[in-house]
Scaffold this motif. Structure first.
Motif, PDB file in Angstrom:
ATOM      1  N   ARG A 135       0.818  -1.065   0.068  1.00 19.63           N
ATOM      2  CA  ARG A 135      -0.014  -0.052   0.131  1.00 19.63           C
ATOM      3  C   ARG A 135       0.801   1.354   0.002  1.00 19.63           C
ATOM      4  O   ARG A 135       0.803   2.165  -0.693  1.00 19.63           O
ATOM      5  CB  ARG A 135      -1.027  -0.001   1.076  1.00 19.63           C
ATOM      6  N   ARG A 136       1.861   1.343   0.790  1.00 20.97           N
ATOM      7  CA  ARG A 136       2.859   2.442   0.927  1.00 20.97           C
ATOM      8  C   ARG A 136       3.469   2.781  -0.547  1.00 20.97           C
ATOM      9  O   ARG A 136       3.679   3.656  -0.848  1.00 20.97           O
ATOM     10  CB  ARG A 136       3.641   2.293   1.841  1.00 20.97           C
ATOM     11  N   LYS A 152       2.600   1.650  -3.590  1.00 19.41           N
ATOM     12  CA  LYS A 152       1.355   2.281  -4.334  1.00 19.41           C
ATOM     13  C   LYS A 152       1.248   3.741  -4.334  1.00 19.41           C
ATOM     14  O   LYS A 152       1.087   4.585  -5.345  1.00 19.41           O
ATOM     15  CB  LYS A 152       0.338   1.268  -4.406  1.00 19.41           C
ATOM     16  N   LYS A 153       0.956   4.058  -2.933  1.00 19.01           N
ATOM     17  CA  LYS A 153       0.891   5.525  -2.599  1.00 19.01           C
ATOM     18  C   LYS A 153       1.946   6.093  -3.063  1.00 19.01           C
ATOM     19  O   LYS A 153       1.754   7.334  -3.845  1.00 19.01           O
ATOM     20  CB  LYS A 153       0.658   5.820  -1.207  1.00 19.01           C
ATOM     21  N   GLN A 154       3.267   5.810  -2.824  1.00 24.08           N
ATOM     22  CA  GLN A 154       4.351   6.778  -3.204  1.00 24.08           C
ATOM     23  C   GLN A 154       4.457   6.803  -4.765  1.00 24.08           C
ATOM     24  O   GLN A 154       4.656   7.804  -5.362  1.00 24.08           O
ATOM     25  CB  GLN A 154       5.664   5.949  -2.734  1.00 24.08           C
TER      26      GLN A 154
END
Length: 158
Positions: free
Chosen positions: A41-42, A44-46
């Motif tokens: 998730r981190r 993908k967010k980045q």
């Protein structure tokens, strides 16, 4: 018979240890999966942030602006805002600490003042007792109270 009991106990211990190991493995896998999911998730967010920044960079270039300057200015403004918030929080914390300290000092002063008043009253009472006048006054009051005529002195000649 004794050997059979021993084998049963050993089998129970083996089964219990196997069960504990399986439970441990399940826990490790569960935690590992949670960590991997959070990292994904981190990531993908980045990645989405970087793509948006890249698009904004292209837009700024097409408008004739220097994207590095714009990004740097934005970063500095965010840092300044965070610094203001931190400074305000520190100021608030110091004010609260000051008020707390002043309250404690006021309480200590009140206690000291009360103690001084008590000591002063005790010293005054001691001086009255040592003077002799207080003792004479008490004797006079007592005599006036217990005599029929309210006389200070008993005179047997009368």
């Amino acid at each position: 018979e004794r050997d059979e009991e021993l084998r049963v106990i050993e089998q129970e211990q083996f089964d219990a240890q196997a069960k504990r190991l399986l439970q441990l493995k399940k826990s490790v896998v569960k935690i590992s999966n949670a960590v991997h999911a959070q990292n994904e998730r981190r990531r993908k967010k980045q990645q989405a942030l970087e793509m948006a920044q890249e698009q904004e960079k292209k837009d700024l270039l097409s408008q004739g602006f220097n994207p590095y300057e714009v990004f740097r200015r934005r970063e500095l403004e965010e840092k300044q805002e965070q610094e203001k918030i931190r400074a305000a929080a520190m100021k608030q914390m110091r004010a609260e600490q000051l008020l707390e300290r002043l309250g404690k000092e006021d309480e200590a002063l009140r206690v000291d003042e009360k103690k001084r008043q008590v000591e002063k009253a005790e010293a005054k009472a001691f001086q009255r007792e040592m003077n002799g006048n207080e003792r004479r006054r008490k004797v006079t009051e007592y005599m006036q109270k217990v005599t029929i005529g309210g006389q200070e002195i008993l005179d047997p000649t009368r």
